[in-house]
Scaffold this motif. Structure first.
Motif, short mmCIF file in Angstrom:
data_model
loop_
_atom_site.label_atom_id
_atom_site.label_comp_id
_atom_site.label_asym_id
_atom_site.label_seq_id
_atom_site.Cartn_x
_atom_site.Cartn_y
_atom_site.Cartn_z
N THR A 118 0.85 -1.19 0.00
CA THR A 118 0.00 0.00 0.00
C THR A 118 0.89 1.25 0.00
O THR A 118 2.08 1.19 0.31
N GLU A 119 0.29 2.36 -0.34
CA GLU A 119 1.00 3.64 -0.31
C GLU A 119 1.57 3.89 1.09
O GLU A 119 2.71 4.33 1.26
N THR A 120 0.79 3.58 2.11
CA THR A 120 1.23 3.75 3.49
C THR A 120 2.41 2.84 3.80
O THR A 120 3.38 3.26 4.45
N ASP A 121 2.35 1.57 3.33
CA ASP A 121 3.46 0.64 3.54
C ASP A 121 4.76 1.19 2.95
O ASP A 121 5.82 1.14 3.58
N ILE A 122 4.68 1.68 1.72
CA ILE A 122 5.87 2.16 1.02
C ILE A 122 6.50 3.34 1.76
O ILE A 122 7.71 3.37 2.01
N ASN A 123 5.68 4.31 2.16
CA ASN A 123 6.23 5.49 2.84
C ASN A 123 6.72 5.15 4.25
O ASN A 123 7.67 5.76 4.74
N ARG A 124 6.10 4.17 4.86
CA ARG A 124 6.57 3.71 6.17
C ARG A 124 7.98 3.12 6.04
O ARG A 124 8.85 3.40 6.86
N THR A 125 8.20 2.36 4.97
CA THR A 125 9.52 1.78 4.74
C THR A 125 10.54 2.84 4.39
O THR A 125 11.68 2.84 4.88
N LEU A 126 10.15 3.79 3.53
CA LEU A 126 11.08 4.83 3.09
C LEU A 126 11.53 5.73 4.24
O LEU A 126 12.63 6.29 4.20
N SER A 127 10.69 5.89 5.26
CA SER A 127 11.04 6.74 6.40
C SER A 127 11.64 5.96 7.57
O SER A 127 11.91 6.52 8.62
N SER A 128 11.84 4.64 7.38
CA SER A 128 12.32 3.79 8.46
C SER A 128 13.81 4.00 8.73
O SER A 128 14.56 4.46 7.86
N ASP A 129 14.24 3.66 9.94
CA ASP A 129 15.65 3.73 10.28
C ASP A 129 16.46 2.81 9.38
O ASP A 129 17.61 3.12 9.01
N PHE A 130 15.89 1.66 9.02
CA PHE A 130 16.60 0.70 8.16
C PHE A 130 16.92 1.33 6.80
O PHE A 130 18.05 1.24 6.32
N THR A 131 15.92 1.98 6.19
CA THR A 131 16.15 2.60 4.89
C THR A 131 17.14 3.74 4.99
O THR A 131 18.04 3.89 4.15
N ARG A 132 17.01 4.56 6.03
CA ARG A 132 17.96 5.67 6.20
C ARG A 132 19.37 5.18 6.42
O ARG A 132 20.35 5.81 5.99
N SER A 133 19.51 4.01 7.07
CA SER A 133 20.84 3.47 7.33
C SER A 133 21.54 3.00 6.05
O SER A 133 22.76 2.83 6.04
N LEU A 134 20.76 2.78 5.00
CA LEU A 134 21.36 2.35 3.73
C LEU A 134 22.15 3.46 3.07
O LEU A 134 23.00 3.21 2.21
N GLY A 135 21.86 4.72 3.44
CA GLY A 135 22.58 5.84 2.86
C GLY A 135 22.41 5.92 1.36
O GLY A 135 23.37 5.75 0.60
N ILE A 136 21.18 6.17 0.91
CA ILE A 136 20.88 6.16 -0.52
C ILE A 136 21.53 7.35 -1.21
O ILE A 136 21.14 8.50 -1.01
N ASN A 137 22.56 7.08 -2.00
CA ASN A 137 23.22 8.13 -2.76
C ASN A 137 23.87 7.53 -3.99
O ASN A 137 24.15 6.32 -4.03
N PHE A 138 24.13 8.34 -4.98
CA PHE A 138 24.76 7.87 -6.21
C PHE A 138 25.43 9.04 -6.92
O PHE A 138 25.13 10.21 -6.64
#
Length: 253
Positions: free
Chosen positions: A101-121
């Motif tokens: 769901t839209e809520t699921d996706i944004n919940r994941t994107l704002s999670s500590d786990f996602t932030r720890s990945l350090g998304i950059n390129f």
């Protein structure tokens, strides 16, 4: 019609479910079925593993509304299986249908786990490397085969760092058309040069057109994506090097 499950298969399925439940923070419903028997285990084989679940949450913030997964036949280490551990002798192919769901996706994107990945390129602009670092991203699913992204980036170029907010609307790739960018707007900051936008779009194209992605012991590719208002459905093909499935139900006591 599915073959009746053997006693060994039932015991392995029960233990697999117990172990998966232990790893999940929340679950509404989950069923796991291992199709095998002692003869197949001795021969180093298992027919298949199937999983279906709803409302699965892991790492507190990563949630899947619904998943259905089915593997091909599996080549296993017979000695390990008889001792209660399923170890693959070769990667197994699996197909999964996943609803987010839209809520699921944004919940994941704002999670500590996602932030720890350090998304950059990095992108190359006329021989100069420009770095993009994602600070925040939100996804909206309005329907009409559209995905809207809103986010903030840090751009590092020519020794300077600046902040940029953006809004983009894309149409996902289908069997009949490539990924389409409908609009891209800078909502905060000084904007981007045409050369930088072109280089960024080329980078996105490279990422989208990768034959597969890798995560831990798995390679996967998205074979199809269906959009509805508020949710998306993914058909994923994966090659798994190891299944996190072990059990003591056949072990000597």
């Amino acid at each position: 019609m599915r073959d009746e499950q053997s006693l060994e298969g039932k015991l392995l399925s029960q233990e697999a479910k117990r172990r998966v439940l232990h790893e999940l923070d929340e679950v509404e419903q989950i069923d796991i079925e291992v199709q095998t028997d002692v003869l197949k285990i001795v021969q180093g084989q298992a027919n298949a593993v199937s999983v279906s679940g709803q409302g699965l949450v892991i790492r507190e913030d990563i949630r899947v509304q619904e998943i259905k997964l089915q593997t091909d036949s599996i080549a296993i280490n017979p000695l390990s299986a008889l001792l209660g551990q399923i170890k693959l002798d070769e990667p197994v192919k699996a197909l999964a249908r996943i609803i987010l769901t839209e809520t699921d996706i944004n919940r994941t994107l704002s999670s500590d786990f996602t932030r720890s990945l350090g998304i950059n390129f990095d992108v190359n602009v006329d021989g100069e490397i420009v770095n993009f670092e994602s600070q925040k991203i939100q996804v909206f699913l309005p329907g009409d085969d559209q995905i809207e992204f809103r986010g903030k980036l840090l751009l590092k170029e020519k020794g300077n760092t600046r902040s940029l907010a953006y809004q983009a609307i894309v149409h996902p790739r289908t069997s009949s058309q490539p990924l389409m960018l409908e609009s891209f707007n800078c909502t905060e900051g000084q904007g981007m040069s045409i050369e930088l936008i072109v280089a960024l779009m080329q980078k996105v194209k490279e990422l989208v057109n990768q034959p597969y992605f890798e995560w831990d012991d798995m390679k996967f590719s998205v074979k199809n994506l269906e959009l509805e208002k508020g949710s998306l459905t993914l058909l994923v093909e994966a090659y798994v090097k190891q299944i996190p499935l072990s059990s003591n139900v056949l072990s000597p006591q």
